[in-house]
Write an enzyme that holds these catalytic residues in place. Structure first.
Site, mmCIF file in Angstrom:
data_model
loop_
_atom_site.group_PDB
_atom_site.id
_atom_site.type_symbol
_atom_site.label_atom_id
_atom_site.label_comp_id
_atom_site.label_asym_id
_atom_site.label_seq_id
_atom_site.Cartn_x
_atom_site.Cartn_y
_atom_site.Cartn_z
ATOM 1 N N ASN A 298 0.794 -1.720 -0.309
ATOM 2 C CA ASN A 298 -0.341 0.032 0.460
ATOM 3 C C ASN A 298 1.042 1.409 -0.164
ATOM 4 O O ASN A 298 1.875 1.112 0.676
ATOM 5 C CB ASN A 298 -0.770 0.367 1.095
ATOM 6 C CG ASN A 298 -2.210 -1.177 1.543
ATOM 7 O OD1 ASN A 298 -2.146 -1.465 0.426
ATOM 8 N ND2 ASN A 298 -1.860 -1.532 2.324
ATOM 9 N N HIS B 18 5.620 -0.657 -2.734
ATOM 10 C CA HIS B 18 5.351 -0.112 -3.877
ATOM 11 C C HIS B 18 5.491 1.345 -3.570
ATOM 12 O O HIS B 18 4.857 2.065 -4.077
ATOM 13 C CB HIS B 18 3.456 0.005 -4.006
ATOM 14 C CG HIS B 18 3.735 -1.606 -4.208
ATOM 15 N ND1 HIS B 18 2.749 -2.586 -4.748
ATOM 16 C CD2 HIS B 18 4.717 -2.739 -5.326
ATOM 17 C CE1 HIS B 18 2.986 -3.305 -5.299
ATOM 18 N NE2 HIS B 18 4.302 -3.790 -5.065
ATOM 19 N N CYS C 269 11.037 21.252 -7.798
ATOM 20 C CA CYS C 269 12.061 19.954 -7.073
ATOM 21 C C CYS C 269 12.265 21.091 -5.426
ATOM 22 O O CYS C 269 13.563 22.239 -5.590
ATOM 23 C CB CYS C 269 13.106 19.525 -7.652
ATOM 24 S SG CYS C 269 14.174 18.714 -6.508
ATOM 25 N N THR D 154 -5.085 -9.111 0.134
ATOM 26 C CA THR D 154 -4.444 -9.229 -1.035
ATOM 27 C C THR D 154 -4.688 -9.775 -1.981
ATOM 28 O O THR D 154 -4.272 -11.115 -1.181
ATOM 29 C CB THR D 154 -2.825 -9.006 -0.507
ATOM 30 O OG1 THR D 154 -2.024 -8.371 -1.937
ATOM 31 C CG2 THR D 154 -1.978 -10.176 -0.013
ATOM 32 N N LEU E 218 -10.290 -11.310 2.690
ATOM 33 C CA LEU E 218 -11.664 -11.267 2.807
ATOM 34 C C LEU E 218 -12.512 -12.304 2.233
ATOM 35 O O LEU E 218 -13.014 -13.040 2.709
ATOM 36 C CB LEU E 218 -12.518 -10.297 1.648
ATOM 37 C CG LEU E 218 -14.263 -10.079 2.256
ATOM 38 C CD1 LEU E 218 -14.448 -9.321 3.132
ATOM 39 C CD2 LEU E 218 -14.307 -8.672 1.399
HETATM 40 N N1 APR Z 1 -11.078 -6.866 5.270
HETATM 41 C C1 APR Z 1 -9.782 -8.050 4.306
HETATM 42 N N2 APR Z 1 -9.597 -8.200 2.434
HETATM 43 C C2 APR Z 1 -10.134 -7.347 2.205
HETATM 44 C C3 APR Z 1 -11.695 -6.695 2.832
HETATM 45 C C4 APR Z 1 -11.559 -6.033 3.699
HETATM 46 N N3 APR Z 1 -12.496 -5.720 4.476
HETATM 47 N N4 APR Z 1 -11.291 -5.574 1.175
HETATM 48 C C5 APR Z 1 -11.526 -6.278 0.124
HETATM 49 N N5 APR Z 1 -10.439 -7.155 0.770
HETATM 50 C C6 APR Z 1 -9.648 -8.146 -0.362
HETATM 51 C C7 APR Z 1 -10.139 -8.675 -2.074
HETATM 52 O O1 APR Z 1 -10.570 -9.868 -1.368
HETATM 53 C C8 APR Z 1 -8.887 -8.486 -2.794
HETATM 54 O O2 APR Z 1 -7.927 -9.942 -2.631
HETATM 55 O O3 APR Z 1 -8.516 -7.576 -0.661
HETATM 56 C C9 APR Z 1 -7.404 -8.171 -1.754
HETATM 57 C C10 APR Z 1 -7.443 -6.326 -2.878
HETATM 58 O O4 APR Z 1 -7.079 -7.038 -3.748
HETATM 59 P P1 APR Z 1 -6.575 -5.836 -4.717
HETATM 60 O O5 APR Z 1 -7.426 -5.096 -4.905
HETATM 61 O O6 APR Z 1 -6.017 -6.495 -5.918
HETATM 62 O O7 APR Z 1 -5.231 -5.127 -3.997
HETATM 63 P P2 APR Z 1 -3.501 -5.311 -3.974
HETATM 64 O O8 APR Z 1 -3.875 -7.397 -4.052
HETATM 65 O O9 APR Z 1 -3.273 -4.631 -2.792
HETATM 66 O O10 APR Z 1 -2.850 -5.374 -5.298
HETATM 67 C C11 APR Z 1 -1.517 -5.834 -5.305
HETATM 68 O O11 APR Z 1 -1.748 -4.283 -7.684
HETATM 69 O O12 APR Z 1 -2.082 -2.182 -8.299
HETATM 70 C C12 APR Z 1 -1.558 -3.108 -7.549
HETATM 71 O O13 APR Z 1 0.730 -1.629 -7.015
HETATM 72 C C13 APR Z 1 -1.085 -1.692 -6.896
HETATM 73 O O14 APR Z 1 -0.289 -2.823 -5.032
HETATM 74 C C14 APR Z 1 -1.526 -2.670 -5.335
HETATM 75 C C15 APR Z 1 -1.123 -3.771 -6.085
#
Ligand code: APR
Length: 243
Positions: free
Chosen positions: A99, A116, A143, A184, A210
């Site tokens: 994040n 990231h 800058c 994630t 989730l």
């Molecule tokens: N509690 C727990 N998990 C949750 C919740 C919640 N309230 N709401 C959503 N989720 C879960 C979703 O089910 C999903 O599996 O969080 C996950 C979010 O996944 P992504 O949206 O793909 O985010 P992330 O995995 O952090 O993405 C990784 O991708 O786009 C790039 O740089 C960006 O850091 C990011 C990377």
């Protein structure tokens, strides 16, 4: 969870993603209402996009930065539980987050790596200086280091770029005995591959999310539900085993 030797606790590595910040009011990326459902990665999150239309990319991150600094956005019990775990864990501890928000810091986490990058920082492509920056950025932003204009970019990692502090993360994964992935989807490498590295280190692997992620089958222990509920419960159970 295998038996824990309280006198010799395993090194703990935690990975978080956008899901842990969802209940704080920040969007995830790949949920149905996520960021990538509204805007294309190719238009705002690649070096090519920034070279092609820097103001479009700045506008995307300016809106997210304003959102993050807006009223009502604050750490939730999931962030606070991880800060408590860092304080009370008797062994080695590292929190790696994908994040770019600062909610882990606001909750008190310090042993933290933003692989990231960080939304509240800007980097000059002329002198490489990195500064905290909470307001809007544009091509006209000077800058604070070299006073040059036109070289300022968000200090975030775009697709096709190398994440930050990978050597430190790899070393922690080689040593870890307990790996916990939180919020994630397991879609983006190298973060999505950390669980395999942890398994090579014979670590116990836990997924808190989730719903099952892409890599769910690689986790020996899995708990599903909202982070603000399942993370504090997991931390409480874990710390109770070290007493
Ligand atoms: N509690 C727990 N998990 C949750 C919740 C919640 N309230 N709401 C959503 N989720 C879960 C979703 O089910 C999903 O599996 O969080 C996950 C979010 O996944 P992504 O949206 O793909 O985010 P992330 O995995 O952090 O993405 C990784 O991708 O786009 C790039 O740089 C960006 O850091 C990011 C990377």
């Amino acid at each position: 969870m295998p038996e824990l030797d309280a006198s010799n606790p395993p090194a703990l590595v935690i990975l978080t993603g956008a899901g842990i910040s969802k209940e704080s009011g920040l969007d995830t990326f790949r949920d149905a209402d996520g960021i990538w459902a509204r805007v294309r990665i190719e238009d705002v999150a690649t070096p090519e996009a920034f070279a092609r239309d820097p103001e479009r990319v700045h506008a995307f991150y300016n809106a997210r930065r304003r959102g993050l600094c807006g009223a009502g956005i604050a750490p939730n019990p999931g962030h606070r539980a991880l800060a408590r775990l860092e304080q009370d864990w008797p062994g080695e501890f590292l929190l790696v987050t994908q994040n770019i928000d600062d909610l882990h810091e606001r909750a008190g986490s310090a042993k933290l790596v933003h692989m990231h990058g960080e939304l509240l920082k800007a980097r000059c492509e002329r002198c490489d200086a990195v500064h905290r920056h909470e307001g809007d950025l544009s091509a006209a932003t000077a800058c604070p280091g070299c006073a040059g204009r036109g070289g300022i970019r968000p200090h975030v990692v775009w697709f096709g770029e190398m994440p930050f502090e990978m050597e430190r993360i790899d070393a922690a994964l080689r040593r870890c005995g307990l790996f916990v992935s939180i919020g994630t989807s397991g879609n983006v490498y190298p973060a999505a591959g950390f669980v395999q590295q942890a398994l090579l280190s014979r670590a116990h692997t836990v997924e808190l999310n989730l719903e099952p992620s892409e890599g769910a089958s690689l986790f020996r222990e899995r708990h599903y539900g909202p982070a603000s509920e399942i993370v504090p419960a997991f931390v409480e159970r874990l710390l109770r085993r070290t007493r």
